[in-house]
Design an enzyme around this catalytic site. Structure first.
Site, PDB file in Angstrom:
ATOM      1  N   GLU A  37       0.874  -1.166   0.000  1.00  0.00           N
ATOM      2  CA  GLU A  37       0.000   0.000   0.000  1.00  0.00           C
ATOM      3  C   GLU A  37       0.916   1.223   0.000  1.00  0.00           C
ATOM      4  O   GLU A  37       1.793   1.339   0.856  1.00  0.00           O
ATOM      5  CB  GLU A  37      -0.873  -0.009   1.261  1.00  0.00           C
ATOM      6  CG  GLU A  37      -1.828   1.158   1.269  1.00  0.00           C
ATOM      7  CD  GLU A  37      -2.737   1.182   2.502  1.00  0.00           C
ATOM      8  OE1 GLU A  37      -2.687   0.250   3.320  1.00  0.00           O
ATOM      9  OE2 GLU A  37      -3.491   2.171   2.624  1.00  0.00           O
ATOM     10  N   ARG A 263       4.837 -12.453  10.183  1.00  0.00           N
ATOM     11  CA  ARG A 263       5.560 -11.202   9.957  1.00  0.00           C
ATOM     12  C   ARG A 263       6.961 -11.301  10.512  1.00  0.00           C
ATOM     13  O   ARG A 263       7.201 -12.028  11.467  1.00  0.00           O
ATOM     14  CB  ARG A 263       4.879 -10.053  10.722  1.00  0.00           C
ATOM     15  CG  ARG A 263       3.544  -9.657  10.259  1.00  0.00           C
ATOM     16  CD  ARG A 263       2.999  -8.576  11.184  1.00  0.00           C
ATOM     17  NE  ARG A 263       3.487  -7.253  10.817  1.00  0.00           N
ATOM     18  CZ  ARG A 263       2.941  -6.530   9.838  1.00  0.00           C
ATOM     19  NH1 ARG A 263       1.939  -6.993   9.152  1.00  0.00           N
ATOM     20  NH2 ARG A 263       3.405  -5.332   9.569  1.00  0.00           N
ATOM     21  N   LYS A 273       4.537   0.883   9.447  1.00  0.00           N
ATOM     22  CA  LYS A 273       4.584   2.111   8.665  1.00  0.00           C
ATOM     23  C   LYS A 273       3.962   3.268   9.430  1.00  0.00           C
ATOM     24  O   LYS A 273       4.429   4.391   9.339  1.00  0.00           O
ATOM     25  CB  LYS A 273       3.839   1.915   7.337  1.00  0.00           C
ATOM     26  CG  LYS A 273       4.740   1.428   6.227  1.00  0.00           C
ATOM     27  CD  LYS A 273       4.005   1.417   4.909  1.00  0.00           C
ATOM     28  CE  LYS A 273       3.039   0.279   4.851  1.00  0.00           C
ATOM     29  NZ  LYS A 273       2.427   0.081   3.545  1.00  0.00           N
TER      30      LYS A 273
HETATM   31  P1  ATP Z   1       2.807  -1.980   8.151  1.00  0.00           P
HETATM   32  O1  ATP Z   1       2.181  -2.837   9.188  1.00  0.00           O
HETATM   33  O2  ATP Z   1       4.241  -1.695   8.357  1.00  0.00           O
HETATM   34  O3  ATP Z   1       2.016  -0.737   7.860  1.00  0.00           O
HETATM   35  P2  ATP Z   1       1.511  -3.262   6.004  1.00  0.00           P
HETATM   36  O4  ATP Z   1       1.281  -4.710   6.124  1.00  0.00           O
HETATM   37  O5  ATP Z   1       0.357  -2.379   6.268  1.00  0.00           O
HETATM   38  O6  ATP Z   1       2.773  -2.854   6.846  1.00  0.00           O
HETATM   39  P3  ATP Z   1       1.580  -3.270   3.177  1.00  0.00           P
HETATM   40  O7  ATP Z   1       2.080  -2.214   2.266  1.00  0.00           O
HETATM   41  O8  ATP Z   1       0.137  -3.549   3.219  1.00  0.00           O
HETATM   42  O9  ATP Z   1       2.102  -2.862   4.617  1.00  0.00           O
HETATM   43  O10 ATP Z   1       2.415  -4.588   2.988  1.00  0.00           O
HETATM   44  C1  ATP Z   1       2.753  -5.162   1.760  1.00  0.00           C
HETATM   45  C2  ATP Z   1       3.097  -6.589   2.012  1.00  0.00           C
HETATM   46  O11 ATP Z   1       4.190  -6.694   2.909  1.00  0.00           O
HETATM   47  C3  ATP Z   1       1.942  -7.348   2.624  1.00  0.00           C
HETATM   48  O12 ATP Z   1       1.791  -8.586   1.958  1.00  0.00           O
HETATM   49  C4  ATP Z   1       2.365  -7.544   4.041  1.00  0.00           C
HETATM   50  O13 ATP Z   1       1.802  -8.711   4.560  1.00  0.00           O
HETATM   51  C5  ATP Z   1       3.887  -7.608   3.930  1.00  0.00           C
HETATM   52  N1  ATP Z   1       4.527  -7.183   5.179  1.00  0.00           N
HETATM   53  C6  ATP Z   1       4.332  -6.028   5.842  1.00  0.00           C
HETATM   54  N2  ATP Z   1       5.043  -6.013   6.984  1.00  0.00           N
HETATM   55  C7  ATP Z   1       5.701  -7.194   7.054  1.00  0.00           C
HETATM   56  C8  ATP Z   1       6.590  -7.785   8.002  1.00  0.00           C
HETATM   57  N3  ATP Z   1       6.948  -7.162   9.121  1.00  0.00           N
HETATM   58  N4  ATP Z   1       7.078  -9.018   7.729  1.00  0.00           N
HETATM   59  C9  ATP Z   1       6.732  -9.649   6.593  1.00  0.00           C
HETATM   60  N5  ATP Z   1       5.901  -9.163   5.674  1.00  0.00           N
HETATM   61  C10 ATP Z   1       5.383  -7.943   5.895  1.00  0.00           C
HETATM   62 MG    MG Z   2      -1.417  -3.183   5.005  1.00  0.00          MG
END
Ligand code: ATP
Ligand code: MG
Length: 558
Positions: A37, A263, A273
């Protein structure tokens, strides 16, 4: 250890599933995607997901798409889209022609929403967000049906079209799936598929004022792109029944499957983020690329090679159990890569002047210095030696404690690549601090060898006063003082006030030739790289990582 090479890709439950799908013929070509995102910069947690998705596509001769999950224009920006592309490429992955956006599918998604309405499987709800929340129930209590749930297909279609046409303000109505308000899974209690948001979108501009929810966009985007294995983190496990329900109830062109993995969590590090955005906005760091940030932009600026991140991600692997990785494991991977590639240079971080009284003043001689003992092909360079030098303040002790083998009054040490010197006297400043060491050298010890084989325990790095350059040295310590930042309730209270230490050191002149980002090892100090803040008259170096685990020291304050 074998984990180093690209061939030693780990085994995990996802690869087992793919093997089985290929064997049964359910999958012909593996297609994965990385779906960020664009509401912030990528961090090392994302690197795990990137390495997994792109890595699997490479191993299985498939492909991996980069798809921006751009369904919430209120929080998303072009800057983030650009940064994400830059960072994925820097990590070493290539989506080829497969760059997509959920917004590419808005028209198709809209048609599918009408399809659900016509099938009696979606309805427009006029409840306020608060009412909807109250009626949704809890984990222990079933929800209650909305009074608008039994609207006719015609009325729903009319209202939904008018939502699209912009007739209603934000929050006035939503489109919900009609599934089961009493379901044990909250995600199935008539989830929201569309909401009204009168906000321009970075890509679709003012065309839309209703936007699909993550759940409505994600699986359908996967299906449109022919994604076979949709890999996401565990928090989406409870969304999977909804993912499947939508795929089962829509005329989608393919049947993707979602699989969840844990994660990445690292101690002393925050991977969210939302919180990283607050650090940037609150000026707690200098920006998204501050070298203390766990973002890919920050790690790049800090001097971490992308290959080290890929190796780290591979070693962490993909499992379903949540775990906490020690940041020392990450640093180990970084050191391992830099050790092989980084040129060795001499730099003095906290200079102390050393004058050799029996070396002809004004005389300069050149000595050979090896560039990288790990890599003979890296050759040697010439360094200048003279009567005035700088050594590290901490390499001298006026009153040496036991086991301090470095320089002290009356003691002899080796200056790397040069000579043996003996401290004869110290000069102090007005504050009573040692400001200069008066030494003699042994002219017969050129190269640093004692002519009579006498024992000299310490070898110190140094630079010549004549040609060394002043440099700003930035030492980074963990951004947080506790391994579980925020566990006490306030992230900001756990920020390490000593996470950045800035010194004015002196470096050997060969470093003036360094390019931004080039990795070097400052002998006995660690790995450093030239920061983009450098100017011709002011070099700035970032410490990427120390030579060994200096954690006990680094973890505490200052
Ligand atoms: P954050 O929690 O940091 O805001 P998010 O999951 O909202 O991260 P996205 O941009 O939606 O961020 O994530 C893109 C991809 O990265 C998704 O498939 C998510 O599951 C994966 N991802 C995000 N954070 C992690 C993490 N700490 N470890 C592994 N994969 C991750
Ligand atoms: Mg997300």
């Amino acid at each position: 250890m074998a984990g180093e090479t690209a061939t030693a890709a780990g085994r995990d439950f996802i690869r087992d599933i793919i093997d089985a799908d290929l064997a049964s013929g359910r999958t012909r070509q593996v297609v994965t995607r990385f779906p960020p995102e664009p509401n912030g910069y990528l961090h090392i947690g994302h690197a795990k997901a990137i390495a997994l998705n792109f890595g699997i596509a490479q191993e299985y001769g498939g492909r991996c798409h980069l798809r921006f999950d751009d369904t919430n224009p209120a929080k998303e920006e072009q800057e983030y889209i650009d940064a994400i592309k830059r960072d994925v490429r820097w990590l070493g992955y290539d989506w080829g022609p497969h760059l997509y956006h959920a917004s590419d599918y808005f028209e198709q998604l809209y048609e599918w929403a009408e399809h659900l309405i016509r099938a009696g499987k979606a309805y427009v709800d006029d409840l306020s967000p608060a009412e909807m929340r109250a009626m949704r129930g809890t984990l222990t209590e079933p929800g209650r049906n909305s009074p608008y749930r039994e609207r006719s297909v015609e009325e729903n279609l009319d209202l939904f079209r008018r939502m699209r046409a912009g007739e209603f303000p934000n929050g006035a109505r939503v489109l919900r799936a009609k599934i089961d308000i009493a379901s044990g899974n909250l995600n199935l209690r008539d989830p929201v598929l569309y909401r009204i948001l009168h906000t321009a979108h970075p890509r679709t501009g003012d065309k839309w004022c209703i936007y699909p929810s993550y759940d409505f966009a994600h699986g359908q985007s996967d299906a449109i792109e022919g994604v076979t294995h949709s890999l996401c983190t565990l928090e989406f496990e409870d969304h999977r029944p909804l993912y499947d329900w939508l795929i089962d109830n829509l005329p989608v062109p393919s049947r993707p499957r979602q699989y969840e993995f844990a994660r990445l969590n690292i101690n002393y590090t925050v991977l969210s983020k939302r919180f990283l955005t607050e650090l940037v906005r609150g000026n707690h760091v200098s920006g998204w690329d501050d070298p203390r940030m766990p973002t890919l932009a920050g790690l790049r600026r800090r001097g971490v090679p992308p290959a080290a991140i890929r190796d780290f991600a591979r070693r962490v692997g993909a499992a379903r159990a949540n775990s906490l990785v020690d940041v020392a494991m990450f640093e180990h991977a970084v050191r391992e890569h830099l050790n092989k590639s980084a040129m060795r240079r001499m730099a003095v971080l906290r200079p102390l002047k050393l004058t050799i009284t029996n070396y002809p003043s004004g005389q300069i001689e050149e000595l050979d210095a090896v560039n990288n003992p790990e890599d003979p092909a890296a050759g040697a360079r010439r360094i200048k030696f003279g009567s005035e030098l700088y050594i590290e303040q901490e390499d001298f002790s006026e009153d040496p404690p036991p086991k301090f083998f470095r320089l002290a009054p009356g003691r002899e040490v080796r200056l790397r690549f040069a000579y043996l010197v003996t401290c004869r006297d110290v000069v102090k400043n007005g504050a009573g601090e040692v400001s200069e060491l008066i030494c003699t050298y042994d002219p017969a010890s050129r190269g640093g060898n004692a002519p009579d084989g006498r024992k000299v325990r310490a070898t110190l790095h140094w630079v010549a006063a004549a040609d060394s350059l002043p440099a700003e040295i930035r030492l980074y310590n963990p951004l947080f003082t506790r391994p579980d930042p925020g566990a006490g309730g306030d992230f900001f209270a756990d920020l390490n006030p000593h996470s950045l230490e800035t010194l004015t050191g002196r470096v050997e002149p060969a470093l003036a030739m360094a390019a931004i980002g080039d990795a070097v090892q400052f002998e006995r100090q660690g790995y450093f790289c030239l920061d983009p803040d450098s100017r011709p008259d002011r070099l700035v170096f970032n410490r990427t990582v120390g030579l060994r685990v200096s954690w006990a020291k680094a973890r505490g304050a200052g």
